[in-house]
Enzyme design. Structure first.
Site: not given
Ligand SMILES: O=P(O)(O)OC[C@H]1O[C@H](OP(=O)(O)OP(=O)(O)O)[C@H](O)[C@@H]1O
Length: 207
Positions: A113, A115-116, A118-120, A188
């Site tokens: 959802e 790209d914060d 970008r680590t994930t 939501p």
């Molecule tokens: O760009 P980033 O800094 O890596 O952040 C984005 C990630 O953070 C949130 O996941 P979260 O780890 O909170 O897990 P979730 O999706 O299970 O809520 C989100 O769903 C992304 O996968």
């Protein structure tokens, strides 16, 4: 009233973002497999699948679970990737190996959802690329090109902590439905009161 540091997003808005972006994704060719990053990528994956359908054929969705390490204790999770991401779920390789044609040499869309930092996305892409390489070597199919694209609803315009390969951007394989400021994004599915949430999203024009 909503506060300025939070951005509320309605289900309708998400649906429309998926529709608009799907047509851009499709203009570069059909998608064979969706890989949803759980949990935030699950609902966008399911919605965009409807708009990516070609000739009435449903696109399979595989889910992988990646969570930022700082958000939770690690003991209950199977594997820690790097320092910041934990892998809570991975590809169903046993099933995939039986149907390896469904993934090797295909166009794969990774969905999340946001790209914060970008680590994930960095970990998702690099680990998935390694997985594909392993499977290609195992099956002797190293000459086939498996192509990854990325779809997110929102890309936060901010300095990132991790990179994606430059060719992902150069070749237009990174799709962010919207570029947004570094605000707290209220989705939501996190709302306790969906009517109030939708009202706030409407006030902000995110409908
Ligand atoms: O760009 P980033 O800094 O890596 O952040 C984005 C990630 O953070 C949130 O996941 P979260 O780890 O909170 O897990 P979730 O999706 O299970 O809520 C989100 O769903 C992304 O996968």
């Amino acid at each position: 009233m909503t506060s300025d540091d939070k951005m509320y997003i309605s289900y309708n808005n998400i649906h429309k973002l998926c529709k608009t972006t799907a047509s851009k994704i499709l203009s570069a060719g059909p998608v064979d497999v969706i890989i949803a990053i759980s949990g935030g990528g699950l609902i966008p994956s399911r919605i965009i699948r409807s708009f990516l359908k070609v000739n009435g054929k449903n696109i399979p969705i595989q889910a992988i679970g990646l969570s930022l390490y700082e958000n939770m204790g690690s003991e209950e999770y199977e594997e820690t990737i790097g320092k910041e991401v934990v892998r809570t779920q991975w590809l169903d390789l046993a099933t995939l190996e039986k149907k390896i044609d469904s993934i090797l040499g295909k166009r794969i869309l990774i969905v999340d959802e946001v790209d914060d930092t970008r680590t994930t996305l960095h970990y998702a892409l690099s680990e998935l690329e390694k997985e594909i390489e392993k499977q290609q070597e195992k099956t002797g199919r190293t000459n086939e090109k498996t192509e990854f694209s990325i779809f997110v609803l929102h890309n936060k315009t901010k300095p990132k902590k991790a990179d994606l390969p430059a060719d992902m951007f150069a070749e237009g394989r990174y799709y962010a439905a919207e570029e947004v400021p570094d605000k707290w994004l209220c989705y939501p599915w996190d709302a306790q009161d969906i009517d109030e949430h939708t009202k706030f999203a409407t006030e902000q024009g995110n409908i």
